[in-house]
Design a protein around this motif. Structure first.
Motif, PDB file in Angstrom:
ATOM      1  N   GLY A 142      48.928  95.872  -7.976  1.00 55.95           N
ATOM      2  CA  GLY A 142      47.522  96.187  -8.166  1.00 55.95           C
ATOM      3  C   GLY A 142      46.636  95.088  -7.625  1.00 55.95           C
ATOM      4  N   GLY A 143      45.586  94.749  -8.369  1.00 56.08           N
ATOM      5  CA  GLY A 143      44.633  93.756  -7.910  1.00 56.08           C
ATOM      6  C   GLY A 143      45.158  92.332  -8.050  1.00 56.08           C
ATOM      7  N   ASP A 144      44.905  91.535  -7.033  1.00 52.42           N
ATOM      8  CA  ASP A 144      45.241  90.112  -7.032  1.00 52.42           C
ATOM      9  C   ASP A 144      43.921  89.359  -6.906  1.00 52.42           C
ATOM     10  OD1 ASP A 144      45.823  87.438  -6.049  1.00 52.42           O
ATOM     11  OD2 ASP A 144      47.868  88.113  -5.642  1.00 52.42           O
ATOM     12  N   LEU A 145      43.437  88.798  -8.025  1.00 52.65           N
ATOM     13  CA  LEU A 145      42.100  88.224  -8.044  1.00 52.65           C
ATOM     14  C   LEU A 145      42.011  86.939  -7.207  1.00 52.65           C
ATOM     15  CD1 LEU A 145      39.382  88.951  -9.375  1.00 52.65           C
ATOM     16  CD2 LEU A 145      39.921  87.290 -11.164  1.00 52.65           C
ATOM     17  N   VAL A 146      43.089  86.171  -7.155  1.00 55.34           N
ATOM     18  CA  VAL A 146      43.069  84.921  -6.396  1.00 55.34           C
ATOM     19  C   VAL A 146      43.030  85.206  -4.900  1.00 55.34           C
ATOM     20  CG1 VAL A 146      44.341  82.807  -5.862  1.00 55.34           C
ATOM     21  CG2 VAL A 146      44.212  83.622  -8.231  1.00 55.34           C
ATOM     22  N   GLU A 147      43.897  86.091  -4.432  1.00 57.51           N
ATOM     23  CA  GLU A 147      43.879  86.430  -3.001  1.00 57.51           C
ATOM     24  C   GLU A 147      42.542  87.068  -2.614  1.00 57.51           C
ATOM     25  OE1 GLU A 147      46.539  85.696  -0.792  1.00 57.51           O
ATOM     26  OE2 GLU A 147      47.230  84.584  -2.535  1.00 57.51           O
ATOM     27  N   THR A 148      41.971  87.837  -3.530  1.00 61.44           N
ATOM     28  CA  THR A 148      40.653  88.428  -3.272  1.00 61.44           C
ATOM     29  C   THR A 148      39.594  87.341  -3.128  1.00 61.44           C
ATOM     30  OG1 THR A 148      41.223  90.496  -4.390  1.00 61.44           O
ATOM     31  CG2 THR A 148      38.876  89.967  -4.204  1.00 61.44           C
ATOM     32  N   ALA A 149      39.691  86.290  -3.946  1.00 63.53           N
ATOM     33  CA  ALA A 149      38.742  85.183  -3.828  1.00 63.53           C
ATOM     34  C   ALA A 149      38.857  84.517  -2.461  1.00 63.53           C
ATOM     35  CB  ALA A 149      38.984  84.165  -4.941  1.00 63.53           C
ATOM     36  N   PHE A 150      40.086  84.342  -1.973  1.00 59.84           N
ATOM     37  CA  PHE A 150      40.263  83.756  -0.636  1.00 59.84           C
ATOM     38  C   PHE A 150      39.657  84.662   0.437  1.00 59.84           C
ATOM     39  CE2 PHE A 150      44.450  81.781  -2.347  1.00 59.84           C
ATOM     40  CZ  PHE A 150      43.742  80.748  -2.941  1.00 59.84           C
ATOM     41  N   LEU A 151      39.829  85.977   0.261  1.00 60.54           N
ATOM     42  CA  LEU A 151      39.250  86.922   1.217  1.00 60.54           C
ATOM     43  C   LEU A 151      37.730  86.891   1.157  1.00 60.54           C
ATOM     44  CD1 LEU A 151      39.530  89.239   3.263  1.00 60.54           C
ATOM     45  CD2 LEU A 151      39.806  90.816   1.329  1.00 60.54           C
ATOM     46  N   MET A 152      37.169  86.879  -0.047  1.00 60.27           N
ATOM     47  CA  MET A 152      35.713  86.865  -0.193  1.00 60.27           C
ATOM     48  C   MET A 152      35.104  85.572   0.341  1.00 60.27           C
ATOM     49  SD  MET A 152      34.417  89.644  -1.256  1.00 60.27           S
ATOM     50  CE  MET A 152      35.421  91.153  -1.302  1.00 60.27           C
ATOM     51  N   GLN A 153      35.810  84.458   0.190  1.00 56.74           N
ATOM     52  CA  GLN A 153      35.341  83.207   0.758  1.00 56.74           C
ATOM     53  C   GLN A 153      35.091  83.379   2.262  1.00 56.74           C
ATOM     54  OE1 GLN A 153      36.657  78.505   0.428  1.00 56.74           O
ATOM     55  NE2 GLN A 153      38.276  79.999   0.692  1.00 56.74           N
ATOM     56  N   GLY A 154      36.024  84.037   2.951  1.00 52.26           N
ATOM     57  CA  GLY A 154      35.844  84.284   4.375  1.00 52.26           C
ATOM     58  C   GLY A 154      34.743  85.273   4.662  1.00 52.26           C
ATOM     59  N   LEU A 155      34.680  86.352   3.890  1.00 53.94           N
ATOM     60  CA  LEU A 155      33.671  87.382   4.144  1.00 53.94           C
ATOM     61  C   LEU A 155      32.256  86.861   3.913  1.00 53.94           C
ATOM     62  CD1 LEU A 155      35.368  90.557   2.609  1.00 53.94           C
ATOM     63  CD2 LEU A 155      34.931  90.110   5.043  1.00 53.94           C
ATOM     64  N   LEU A 156      32.068  86.000   2.923  1.00 52.05           N
ATOM     65  CA  LEU A 156      30.733  85.461   2.686  1.00 52.05           C
ATOM     66  C   LEU A 156      30.293  84.550   3.835  1.00 52.05           C
ATOM     67  CD1 LEU A 156      30.676  84.764  -1.164  1.00 52.05           C
ATOM     68  CD2 LEU A 156      29.814  86.752   0.098  1.00 52.05           C
ATOM     69  N   ALA A 157      31.248  83.863   4.450  1.00 56.66           N
ATOM     70  CA  ALA A 157      30.917  83.077   5.636  1.00 56.66           C
ATOM     71  C   ALA A 157      30.501  83.999   6.782  1.00 56.66           C
ATOM     72  CB  ALA A 157      32.102  82.205   6.043  1.00 56.66           C
ATOM     73  N   VAL A 158      31.211  85.118   6.952  1.00 56.17           N
ATOM     74  CA  VAL A 158      30.843  86.096   7.984  1.00 56.17           C
ATOM     75  C   VAL A 158      29.445  86.644   7.707  1.00 56.17           C
ATOM     76  CG1 VAL A 158      31.456  88.282   9.085  1.00 56.17           C
ATOM     77  CG2 VAL A 158      33.257  86.702   8.401  1.00 56.17           C
ATOM     78  N   HIS A 159      29.174  86.956   6.456  1.00 56.02           N
ATOM     79  CA  HIS A 159      27.847  87.460   6.065  1.00 56.02           C
ATOM     80  C   HIS A 159      26.755  86.516   6.543  1.00 56.02           C
ATOM     81  CE1 HIS A 159      24.387  87.879   3.329  1.00 56.02           C
ATOM     82  NE2 HIS A 159      24.733  89.164   3.217  1.00 56.02           N
ATOM     83  N   GLN A 160      26.950  85.235   6.299  1.00 57.74           N
ATOM     84  CA  GLN A 160      25.931  84.260   6.679  1.00 57.74           C
ATOM     85  C   GLN A 160      25.838  84.093   8.198  1.00 57.74           C
ATOM     86  OE1 GLN A 160      24.508  84.571   3.707  1.00 57.74           O
ATOM     87  NE2 GLN A 160      23.711  82.515   4.097  1.00 57.74           N
ATOM     88  N   TYR A 161      26.931  84.289   8.886  1.00 58.75           N
ATOM     89  CA  TYR A 161      26.921  84.169  10.347  1.00 58.75           C
ATOM     90  C   TYR A 161      26.084  85.273  10.986  1.00 58.75           C
ATOM     91  CZ  TYR A 161      28.935  82.950  14.926  1.00 58.75           C
ATOM     92  OH  TYR A 161      29.124  82.543  16.227  1.00 58.75           O
TER      93      TYR A 161
END
Length: 439
Positions: A142-161
């Motif tokens: 099911g959900g893996d909250l830690v791996e999701t945090a690593f993914l969101m860290q990258g996506l938020l950088a993309v958002h700002q770019y």
């Protein structure tokens, strides 16, 4: 074809170029050229090596073509978060065009919008062709909250770019914002406890039973959970769950070097604990009531790793000032979280350990980078340095793991320009989360 020829040229570059100085002595490759060669090659793991349908990072790429059963097209959420940041740096450096980069990011976001999620939280693995979860373990489906945090860290950088870019880029940033707001961090408190749980499964519920306490690689998890504008957690979750009401503070010395935090389950950790949370989160000047300087703490963690390898108590071949780095990676027998103690030191050097520490120990990390590059094709291939090797065991597998390649490219870029740190730290929700937790 042009990119292939460029990559081939880079791989054939010797550490000493063929150009001559006026006194006819070979001119060493500059540090900048060396870093760019390594960064560009590692970027290609996530660009040329991406799974075709999703655009995301394969969990592993084995140049020998031998894979675990049913694992060739499996993509990883956390490793893809790192890879997204590596691609951003590649776009910014012109390794690919801005339009090519945008097209890849749109493919990735389209996949993430339809892939399996569990209360907005992504699993550790998916099948790249379908977006369906591949269990990481029997109950870990099911959900893996830690791996999701690593993914969101990258996506938020993309958002700002992209947020202030063209209309097409801004539209993609808005789609990323929706994914970010959909993550139900608060659900993973399991009935409003003041701690976050790593896993939840629609079939097994909370049976994995893994509350996340510090210190380990998961600091970014608590910061993003506090930062969420839709499903955020109160500051008490950080202070009671992560910091355990101050028990995270445990000053001690290893290899004569001061460490301030309690490294959960061990005196000193594998070196990836200094990397994963800080690919976007800038440790420079970062402090809270438990640690006066996260940069100094992580630098000391790297220095402990180096000092242990120089002392080399088990007398392994090759260990020394220009060949150090113990972390989780492939090993001579399976996958091992190598670290600076005699039980978990198995003669294996993992290049990601020293190279991803370049922001903390630039001179020492560059010594390792140059030494490893000089070792040639035994340790360096089309996607940068292979995952691990042992000179003692004469073991040089030509295999890669996404979660080890990503930090190399990202931290080299952070050392060169600070790009990923600037992007992630500029996100208003991140700033609000840090303030909420007292950073």
């Amino acid at each position: 074809m042009k990119m292939y020829h460029s990559l081939l040229f880079l791989l054939l570059l010797p550490v000493f170029t063929q150009c001559k100085s006026p006194d006819s002595q070979p001119v060493p490759m500059s540090d900048e050229a060396l870093m760019d060669t390594v960064q560009r090659s590692t970027f290609n793991y996530f660009w040329d090596g991406a799974e075709p349908n999703s655009g995301l990072a394969p969990e592993r790429i084995h140049m020998d073509g031998v894979y675990p059963e049913d694992d060739r097209n499996v993509v990883t959420s956390g490793g893809s978060g790192f890879g997204i940041m590596a691609i951003l740096a590649g776009i910014d450096r012109g390794y690919v065009t801005r339009s090519e980069g945008l097209a890849r990011m749109k493919k990735i976001v389209s996949f993430l919008e339809t892939a399996d999620r569990f209360h907005g939280v992504y699993p550790h693995w998916w099948y790249g062709e379908t977006g369906k979860v591949k269990p990481f373990g029997r109950k870990d489906n099911g959900g893996d909250l830690v791996e999701t945090a690593f993914l969101m860290q990258g996506l938020l950088a993309v958002h700002q770019y992209y947020i202030n870019g063209s209309s097409e880029e801004q539209a993609l940033a808005q789609r990323i914002d929706t994914l970010w707001r959909d993550v139900e961090w608060n659900f993973y408190r399991q009935d409003e406890q003041n701690v976050l749980y790593w896993h939840w499964s629609p079939e097994y519920g909370w049976e994995m039973n893994f509350p996340v306490h510090g210190y380990n690689e998961c600091l970014i998890l608590y910061i993003l959970a506090a930062a969420s504008p839709t499903h955020g957690v109160p500051a008490a979750v950080y202070h009671e769950g992560w910091a355990q009401n101050g028990a995270i503070v445990a000053p001690h010395k290893v290899e004569g070097i001061d460490l301030h935090l309690r490294y959960q389950g061990c005196e000193v950790s594998p070196l990836f604990w200094a990397h994963y949370s800080f690919l976007g989160l800038n440790p420079t000047g970062l402090k809270d009531e438990y640690c006066a300087s996260y940069f100094d703490e992580m630098r000391n963690l790297a220095l402990v790793n180096r000092a242990y390898c120089i002392r080399n108590p088990k007398n392994w071949k090759g260990f020394g000032p220009d060949c150090w780095g113990l972390t989780a990676s492939y090993s001579v027998n399976g996958y091992v979280a190598h670290k600076p103690d005699e039980q978990d030191d198995l003669s294996v050097i993992s290049p990601t350990a020293a190279l991803s520490s370049i922001v903390y120990t630039p001179e020492y990390s560059l010594e390792v980078m140059r030494h490893l590059y000089d070792m040639g094709e035994k340790v360096f291939g089309p996607y940068g340095f292979y995952d691990a090797f042992s000179e003692t065991e004469d073991w040089y597998p030509k295999r890669y793991l996404a979660i080890d390649q990503g930090p190399i490219a990202v931290m080299i870029e952070n050392y060169r320009s600070g790009l990923l740190w600037k992007l992630f730290m500029s996100h208003p929700d991140v700033q609000a989360g840090l303030k909420k937790l007292g950073f």
